[in-house]
Design a protein around this motif. Sequence first.
Motif, PDB file in Angstrom:
ATOM      1  N   SER A  74       0.851  -1.200   0.000  1.00 42.13           N
ATOM      2  CA  SER A  74       0.000   0.000   0.000  1.00 42.13           C
ATOM      3  C   SER A  74       0.883   1.246   0.000  1.00 42.13           C
ATOM      4  O   SER A  74       2.072   1.182   0.329  1.00 42.13           O
ATOM      5  CB  SER A  74      -0.902   0.015   1.235  1.00 42.13           C
ATOM      6  N   GLU A  75       0.292   2.362  -0.341  1.00 49.38           N
ATOM      7  CA  GLU A  75       1.039   3.626  -0.364  1.00 49.38           C
ATOM      8  C   GLU A  75       1.636   3.927   1.013  1.00 49.38           C
ATOM      9  O   GLU A  75       2.791   4.337   1.125  1.00 49.38           O
ATOM     10  CB  GLU A  75       0.131   4.780  -0.801  1.00 49.38           C
ATOM     11  N   GLU A  76       0.861   3.701   2.060  1.00 55.10           N
ATOM     12  CA  GLU A  76       1.339   3.938   3.430  1.00 55.10           C
ATOM     13  C   GLU A  76       2.549   3.058   3.745  1.00 55.10           C
ATOM     14  O   GLU A  76       3.542   3.516   4.319  1.00 55.10           O
ATOM     15  CB  GLU A  76       0.212   3.652   4.418  1.00 55.10           C
ATOM     16  N   GLU A  77       2.475   1.787   3.354  1.00 54.15           N
ATOM     17  CA  GLU A  77       3.594   0.871   3.604  1.00 54.15           C
ATOM     18  C   GLU A  77       4.817   1.246   2.773  1.00 54.15           C
ATOM     19  O   GLU A  77       5.951   1.147   3.253  1.00 54.15           O
ATOM     20  CB  GLU A  77       3.185  -0.567   3.298  1.00 54.15           C
ATOM     21  N   ARG A  78       4.597   1.690   1.544  1.00 53.62           N
ATOM     22  CA  ARG A  78       5.734   2.099   0.700  1.00 53.62           C
ATOM     23  C   ARG A  78       6.467   3.289   1.305  1.00 53.62           C
ATOM     24  O   ARG A  78       7.694   3.361   1.252  1.00 53.62           O
ATOM     25  CB  ARG A  78       5.270   2.400  -0.724  1.00 53.62           C
ATOM     26  N   MET A  79       5.711   4.209   1.897  1.00 53.37           N
ATOM     27  CA  MET A  79       6.350   5.368   2.542  1.00 53.37           C
ATOM     28  C   MET A  79       7.227   4.907   3.707  1.00 53.37           C
ATOM     29  O   MET A  79       8.345   5.386   3.883  1.00 53.37           O
ATOM     30  CB  MET A  79       5.290   6.370   3.010  1.00 53.37           C
ATOM     31  N   LYS A  80       6.728   3.969   4.497  1.00 56.38           N
ATOM     32  CA  LYS A  80       7.497   3.423   5.622  1.00 56.38           C
ATOM     33  C   LYS A  80       8.737   2.696   5.096  1.00 56.38           C
ATOM     34  O   LYS A  80       9.826   2.821   5.652  1.00 56.38           O
ATOM     35  CB  LYS A  80       6.627   2.457   6.422  1.00 56.38           C
ATOM     36  N   CYS A  81       8.566   1.955   4.016  1.00 60.29           N
ATOM     37  CA  CYS A  81       9.683   1.211   3.438  1.00 60.29           C
ATOM     38  C   CYS A  81      10.766   2.145   2.909  1.00 60.29           C
ATOM     39  O   CYS A  81      11.961   1.860   3.052  1.00 60.29           O
ATOM     40  CB  CYS A  81       9.198   0.285   2.322  1.00 60.29           C
ATOM     41  N   LYS A  82      10.360   3.247   2.300  1.00 62.97           N
ATOM     42  CA  LYS A  82      11.348   4.219   1.810  1.00 62.97           C
ATOM     43  C   LYS A  82      12.176   4.768   2.962  1.00 62.97           C
ATOM     44  O   LYS A  82      13.389   4.922   2.848  1.00 62.97           O
ATOM     45  CB  LYS A  82      10.655   5.358   1.065  1.00 62.97           C
ATOM     46  N   ARG A  83      11.507   5.058   4.069  1.00 63.63           N
ATOM     47  CA  ARG A  83      12.190   5.614   5.235  1.00 63.63           C
ATOM     48  C   ARG A  83      13.274   4.676   5.756  1.00 63.63           C
ATOM     49  O   ARG A  83      14.366   5.104   6.145  1.00 63.63           O
ATOM     50  CB  ARG A  83      11.181   5.897   6.338  1.00 63.63           C
ATOM     51  N   LYS A  87      12.750  -3.563   1.276  1.00 69.44           N
ATOM     52  CA  LYS A  87      12.469  -4.043  -0.088  1.00 69.44           C
ATOM     53  C   LYS A  87      11.079  -4.653  -0.238  1.00 69.44           C
ATOM     54  O   LYS A  87      10.610  -4.858  -1.343  1.00 69.44           O
ATOM     55  CB  LYS A  87      13.497  -5.096  -0.507  1.00 69.44           C
ATOM     56  N   GLY A  88      10.434  -4.979   0.886  1.00 73.68           N
ATOM     57  CA  GLY A  88       9.115  -5.600   0.827  1.00 73.68           C
ATOM     58  C   GLY A  88       8.751  -6.187   2.175  1.00 73.68           C
ATOM     59  O   GLY A  88       9.404  -5.908   3.186  1.00 73.68           O
ATOM     60  N   ALA A  89       7.701  -7.009   2.180  1.00 76.22           N
ATOM     61  CA  ALA A  89       7.198  -7.571   3.436  1.00 76.22           C
ATOM     62  C   ALA A  89       7.005  -9.077   3.322  1.00 76.22           C
ATOM     63  O   ALA A  89       6.466  -9.568   2.331  1.00 76.22           O
ATOM     64  CB  ALA A  89       5.881  -6.910   3.817  1.00 76.22           C
ATOM     65  N   LEU A  90       7.434  -9.770   4.358  1.00 75.85           N
ATOM     66  CA  LEU A  90       7.194 -11.204   4.483  1.00 75.85           C
ATOM     67  C   LEU A  90       5.951 -11.405   5.333  1.00 75.85           C
ATOM     68  O   LEU A  90       5.839 -10.831   6.424  1.00 75.85           O
ATOM     69  CB  LEU A  90       8.369 -11.895   5.179  1.00 75.85           C
ATOM     70  N   ASP A  91       5.024 -12.189   4.839  1.00 75.47           N
ATOM     71  CA  ASP A  91       3.854 -12.598   5.617  1.00 75.47           C
ATOM     72  C   ASP A  91       4.070 -14.055   5.998  1.00 75.47           C
ATOM     73  O   ASP A  91       4.584 -14.845   5.204  1.00 75.47           O
ATOM     74  CB  ASP A  91       2.573 -12.453   4.796  1.00 75.47           C
ATOM     75  N   PHE A  92       3.652 -14.389   7.213  1.00 78.45           N
ATOM     76  CA  PHE A  92       3.887 -15.731   7.729  1.00 78.45           C
ATOM     77  C   PHE A  92       2.583 -16.487   7.932  1.00 78.45           C
ATOM     78  O   PHE A  92       1.585 -15.913   8.347  1.00 78.45           O
ATOM     79  CB  PHE A  92       4.648 -15.666   9.056  1.00 78.45           C
ATOM     80  N   VAL A  93       2.620 -17.785   7.643  1.00 75.97           N
ATOM     81  CA  VAL A  93       1.500 -18.676   7.935  1.00 75.97           C
ATOM     82  C   VAL A  93       1.298 -18.663   9.449  1.00 75.97           C
ATOM     83  O   VAL A  93       0.189 -18.546   9.945  1.00 75.97           O
ATOM     84  CB  VAL A  93       1.781 -20.120   7.460  1.00 75.97           C
ATOM     85  N   TYR A  94       2.415 -18.783  10.172  1.00 72.89           N
ATOM     86  CA  TYR A  94       2.403 -18.702  11.632  1.00 72.89           C
ATOM     87  C   TYR A  94       3.802 -18.334  12.106  1.00 72.89           C
ATOM     88  O   TYR A  94       4.778 -18.471  11.371  1.00 72.89           O
ATOM     89  CB  TYR A  94       1.945 -20.016  12.279  1.00 72.89           C
ATOM     90  N   VAL A  95       3.867 -17.828  13.320  1.00 75.12           N
ATOM     91  CA  VAL A  95       5.144 -17.548  13.975  1.00 75.12           C
ATOM     92  C   VAL A  95       5.119 -18.195  15.356  1.00 75.12           C
ATOM     93  O   VAL A  95       4.058 -18.342  15.964  1.00 75.12           O
ATOM     94  CB  VAL A  95       5.444 -16.035  14.093  1.00 75.12           C
ATOM     95  N   VAL A  96       6.303 -18.574  15.825  1.00 77.70           N
ATOM     96  CA  VAL A  96       6.452 -19.195  17.141  1.00 77.70           C
ATOM     97  C   VAL A  96       7.519 -18.416  17.896  1.00 77.70           C
ATOM     98  O   VAL A  96       8.619 -18.212  17.379  1.00 77.70           O
ATOM     99  CB  VAL A  96       6.878 -20.678  17.020  1.00 77.70           C
TER     100      VAL A  96
END
Length: 142
Positions: A74-83, A87-96
């Motif tokens: 999203s535009e909001e996430e891209r702004m955070k990423c620029k700061r 390079k992008g975001a990893l989404d997880f099935v689950y985390v432990v």
Amino acid sequence: MISMPSEEKVAGYILRIIRKEWVEQVFERTRYYVGIRRKWKPNQIIFFVHKTMRGDAFIGYGVISNFQSFEELSEEERMKCKRWNWKGALDFVYVVRFEKPLLVKETFLGNSKLRGKYLHGLALTRKQADSILSMIERGERV
């Protein structure tokens, strides 16, 4: 000496998380923004390392569901990423999250010269990933 797996033999990676708030975010939101380029694939295991009072330690892991490149965010996430130069975001099935951290120096990495930032993005074979998980299951933690 740690040998690097070929691309098709990569079972996962180590991500060294430097900020406490990012540690909390990955476990609360099952999402982590990455600043390194890798061949992120579904079902790869990502081990999270964070600095503790006793040294760098494995604090948990996650299994990738998908990777969203910078352009897909999203535009909001891209702004955070620029700061932060992400390079992008990893989404997880689950985390432990481990109840007790496992010191990196207590694993097969203890004999290597890899420390601190040099662990970030390190590719792991299935055998190496299984070794870490086995130590966690046996309770070999500090």
